[in-house]
Design an enzyme around this catalytic site. Structure first.
Site: not given
Ligand code: FAD
Ligand code: UDP
Length: 370
Positions: A171, A175, A248, A279, A299, A347, A349
């Site tokens: 995911r 770059r 999870r 995070r 989190e 999963y 989005d």
């Protein structure tokens, strides 16, 4: 008699209900939480929208979905550019030239960086990657893996990277340009005024009953409508009769701070194994807030126990196989549509959920016309 009884007021339920209402259908939405919106719900405090079920950034490459959500709410120009914190060293994400040149200050060009990664990749001697660790090292080299991937991923999933499937890491963009945009998608932003505005606009004029669990009184609710749209957990619908699907879990700790700016970015990832959270979200930065105070949320990934909030599906063979068996049962249920991330154990989005709800609604209306 309602045309549709919709179980769950998350994005799937809200979009489906809206589309039905637009065509003159009569819907009732049941929601067992005390608010609508599912996981995109935000709690407003001192002018700051707190993403109560985890940070949500809308991003999509589907033009039709982007146009659709923009009919209901304006989007700001937030671009997700998280920062990784590894033992107080800060690196830009996703992995890009800003990250690489900070890790290796002696390197300056994409060619030099690619050569360095190639040396690390060769030294690891990996053929076809068989797990997440091998996938990550062969994609980006050992230095990035050790500092920015290993600790974060093992915390997130509660297992060693050697035992995790390679696809999880795919995911993340890599770059060789100086571009900190976390997503490759064409469109991105946060609804101006928060996600609740989007949900409220979708559900306008539709009856919603909060604090109401469909499964607690299923047979009576079933009598109220011609069709049921179910967006809750699929195994719960069937009374867990084939066993429980696993998730999870996450635990959020939110704190109010008497300062204007805590970390200077909405999302900071803590990639060292020793830090127990993954995070820190500083919510005001999603909407460029200028309030004198700030709210942050740590989190913590957690082992999920039945009865707790189901966050991420655990897509291993055991769960996929079990889900298939439930999906077979679902296919045999008359007049029930199963949709969304919990009912499809997927999963998804936000944009994928909206697309799937729109397609399902279109099919429903089409089949009724015929
Ligand atoms: P949900 O939002 O879960 O809604 C289902 C609703 O059904 C819930 O409100 C639930 O209470 C209700 N319900 C269940 N059972 C019953 C019952 N028996 N009776 C009554 N009501 C019931 N996507 C992105 O695009 N970008 C992101 O940045 C992003 N970040 C995420 C971060 C986290 C931590 C998580 C977990 C997900 C994230 N997502 C993100 C995914 C996003 O949350 C989902 O795509 C979307 O919210 C799914 O909508 P849904 O309607 O399928 O499910
Ligand atoms: N990941 C990582 N380091 C980071 C961020 C992500 O190793 O700083 C890995 C981790 O394995 C995670 C995956 O990349 O599960 C996907 O990241 P993403 O940000 O898409 O996670 P999600 O949106 O699922 O929380």
């Amino acid at each position: 008699m309602y045309d549709h009884l919709i179980v769950g007021s998350g994005l799937f339920g809200a979009v489906f209900a809206h589309e039905m209402k637009e065509q003159g259908k009569f819907c009732l939405v049941l929601e067992r939480r005390s608010h609508a919106g599912g996981n995109v719900y935000c709690e407003e405090k001192e002018g700051i929208n707190i993403h109560r079920y985890g940070a949500h950034i809308f991003h999509t490459s589907y033009k039709d979905v982007w146009d659709y959500v923009n009919k209901f709410v304006e989007f700001n120009n937030y671009v997700n550019s998280p920062v990784a914190n590894f033992h107080e060293e800060l690196y830009n994400l996703p992995f890009n030239m800003n990250t690489f040149t900070k890790l290796w200050p002696e390197l300056h060009t994409p060619v030099e960086v690619a050569a360095r990664i190639e040396i690390e990749r060769k030294a690891a001697g990996i053929g076809e990657p068989r797990n997440l660790e091998e996938q990550a090292i062969s994609l980006i080299g050992r230095t990035v893996y050790e500092k920015l991937i290993k600790g974060y991923t093992e915390k997130q999933w509660g297992r060693p990277c050697k035992e995790l499937p390679a696809f999880i890491i795919k995911r993340l963009p890599v770059r060789y340009t100086f571009d900190n945009n976390y997503f490759n998608d064409r469109y991105q932003g946060i609804p101006v005024g928060g996600y609740n505005k989007l949900i409220d606009a979708l559900l306008e004029g539709i009856e919603v009953r909060l604090d109401t669990d469909y499964l607690k009184d299923k047979s009576n609710f079933d009598r109220l409508a011609k069709k049921i749209v179910y967006t809750g957990p699929i195994d719960e619908y069937f009374g867990y009769k084939l066993g429980r699907l696993e998730y999870r879990g996450l635990r959020f700790e939110t704190e109010r701070l008497e300062q204007e700016n805590f970390q200077g970015v909405a999302v900071m990832n803590f990639t060292a194994r020793e830090v127990p959270y993954t995070r820190i979200i500083e919510h005001k930065h999603f909407e460029f807030g200028r309030q004198p105070v700030t709210y942050i949320t740590r989190e913590y990934p957690a082992n999920w126990q039945p009865g707790e909030e189901a966050y991420y599906p655990v897509n291993n063979d055991r769960n996929q196989e079990l889900y298939k068996q439930y999906a077979d049962l679902a296919a045999g249920e008359r007049n029930v549509i199963f949709g969304g991330r919990l009912a499809e154990y997927k999963y998804y989005d936000m944009d994928d959920v909206i697309k799937s709800a729109l397609e399902r609604a279109e099919r429903e209306l089409g089949s009724q016309v015929i």
